[in-house]
Design an enzyme around this catalytic site. Structure first.
Site, PDB file in Angstrom:
ATOM      1  N   ALA A 261      -0.200  -5.386  -1.641  1.00  0.00           N
ATOM      2  CA  ALA A 261      -1.292  -5.825  -2.507  1.00  0.00           C
ATOM      3  C   ALA A 261      -2.689  -5.548  -1.969  1.00  0.00           C
ATOM      4  CB  ALA A 261      -1.152  -7.324  -2.775  1.00  0.00           C
ATOM      5  N   LYS A 266      -5.953  -4.895  -7.578  1.00  0.00           N
ATOM      6  CA  LYS A 266      -4.943  -5.109  -8.627  1.00  0.00           C
ATOM      7  C   LYS A 266      -4.537  -6.576  -8.694  1.00  0.00           C
ATOM      8  CE  LYS A 266      -3.289  -0.347  -8.261  1.00  0.00           C
ATOM      9  NZ  LYS A 266      -4.290   0.050  -7.236  1.00  0.00           N
ATOM     10  N   CYS A 376      -1.607   6.531  -4.967  1.00  0.00           N
ATOM     11  CA  CYS A 376      -2.873   7.262  -5.089  1.00  0.00           C
ATOM     12  C   CYS A 376      -2.749   8.601  -4.367  1.00  0.00           C
ATOM     13  CB  CYS A 376      -4.046   6.447  -4.561  1.00  0.00           C
ATOM     14  SG  CYS A 376      -3.860   5.845  -2.871  1.00  0.00           S
TER      15      CYS A 376
END
Length: 445
Positions: A261, A266, A376
């Protein structure tokens, strides 16, 4: 020489010394640039400089890292005998000089003078003062002509990455992505806590509302001095990074497991959407930063330190978001150091880890539940290539295709197989975006 001129030269030299330390930290010690800079302004010598001089130091370091391949080729053309052995800081001093001359357009006399002045601190290598002077004077005269003959993408990307991108995306897209990577200024994207306030904050911050609903600022002051920071009205998050959360759909009142996380963008998105978020990350220190971010914006989530591959949550989840560890090649426009810190074998490592994580969390999804997996990375091994193996090992899952009209602004990024791919050259005229891959996996009832 006036006192004002002496003071200006002294601060300029201190900034260049700081840039030299930053470049060494990134290229030799393998620090991320942001981490090296944070250390410099809190514990290093850059803490003694004003904001403009700090920014100048970082601008030099970024420019060197963005154009390192081109810079080294230019230097090789003016160094008939190559770089001397045991030359200490010479290589990076010359790199800074070339960056200033060819990309930052600083006056040649000041660049050469400051480059030579470095050796006051590096007296062991003072014998290279003459060579430094001669090389940079030649670069100031003929460097631009040499630079014009160099292909930026081939020069600045390692060969394995250049071959990967041209094979996957084509030469035109690779060159377009490189154009975004080499831009001197990267816009700042903000995610609003309350999306209904976009018009208000766009006006207040002089920002543009992007198709995905984010705000984009072409230029900006220090982030913590911007309107809305203290009120917790927004957080910094690239527009592409916001899309995976949106792929979960309506999570109001739902339990959502947010894996890997940190740094928490997010997590905050999910909490702002009204989800009951459990955010898990391997690093306690990084989770502390997530908590700080949550506190600033007035949102809550349950934070848990744990390894995705071993941690037991003790329940089945209706929604799981896995933003998996990856090579992060999609973020090079913001992190140019990654070009120089990644190798082909890293992609194999990350892809294997991602596959293990996906298979591990499949057993934690409730019947009818949804996984959103994202990275990503621009590497196909860390995205599309994982799909077939996952579905073979988990036949009770299937891809849930992304539809063009379900999320504002997402249509250009949807692939033929229903997954999502963003690239740095998309929105190119507005400053680009990070490269992301995301897919939705639905478990059978």
């Amino acid at each position: 020489m006036t006192d004002t001129h002496q003071s200006s030269k002294k601060s300029g030299m201190a900034a260049r010394d700081g840039a030299l330390r930053l470049i060494h930290a990134v290229l030799s010690d393998k620090y991320l640039l942001d981490d090296a800079y944070r250390h410099e302004i809190t514990e290093g010598q850059l803490r003694r400089l004003n904001g403009n001089d700090r920014a100048f130091a970082k601008r030099i370091a970024i420019t060197v890292l963005q154009h390192l391949g081109e810079i080294d080729i230019v230097l090789s053309r003016f160094m008939d005998r190559g770089m001397p052995n045991k030359s200490g800081p010479l290589r990076n001093i010359l790199r800074i000089g070339v960056a200033e001359l060819l990309y930052l357009d600083n006056p040649a006399h000041a660049v050469v003078d400051c480059a030579v002045t470095h050796y006051r601190k590096w007296r062991k290598y003072a014998g290279f003062k003459g060579l430094t002077n001669a090389i940079l004077r030649r670069v100031s005269k003929d460097g631009a002509k040499e630079l014009a003959s160099i292909d930026p993408a081939k020069a600045n990307l390692p060969d394995w990455l250049y071959q990967s991108w041209t094979k996957t995306y084509g030469l035109a897209a690779t060159n377009a992505m490189m154009e975004q990577f080499l831009k001197p200024l990267i816009p700042l994207d903000l995610t609003l806590k309350n999306g209904d306030d976009s018009a208000h904050w766009a006006e207040k911050l002089e920002a543009e509302i992007m198709p995905t609903g984010n705000l984009r600022m072409a230029t900006h002051d220090r982030v913590d001095r911007l309107a809305g920071f203290d009120e917790g009205a927004w957080w910094v998050q690239d527009a592409a990074a916001t899309l995976p959360v949106k792929l979960l759909g309506d999570v109001t009142g739902q339990d959502v497991l947010d894996l890997c996380a940190a740094p928490g963008g997010k997590t905050m998105q999910l909490a702002a959407k009204g989800a009951n978020v459990t955010a898990l990350d391997l690093s306690t220190k990084r989770l502390e930063r997530v908590q700080e971010n949550l506190d600033r914006v007035g949102l809550t989530a349950t934070l848990v330190t744990g390894d995705v591959l071993t941690h037991e949550t003790g329940k089945k989840w209706p929604f799981i978001l896995l933003d998996a560890p990856c090579s992060a090649t999609g973020t090079i426009r913001r992190h140019p150091e990654l070009i120089h810190q990644r190798a082909a074998q890293d992609i194999t490592h990350f892809a294997s880890l991602q596959a293990k994580m996906l298979n591990r969390i499949a057993n934690q999804v409730a019947p009818g539940g949804l996984i959103v997996f994202c990275t990503c990375s621009l590497q196909s091994e860390e995205g599309p290539d994982l799909i077939s193996d996952f579905l073979m090992h988990n036949p009770d899952f299937g891809i849930e295709p992304i539809e063009p009209d379900e999320i504002a602004g997402i249509a250009p990024f949807i692939q033929n197989d229903g997954t999502m791919r963003t690239r740095p050259d998309q929105w190119g005229e507005k400053g680009g975006m990070d490269g992301f891959f995301a897919m939705r996996l639905r478990k059978c009832e």
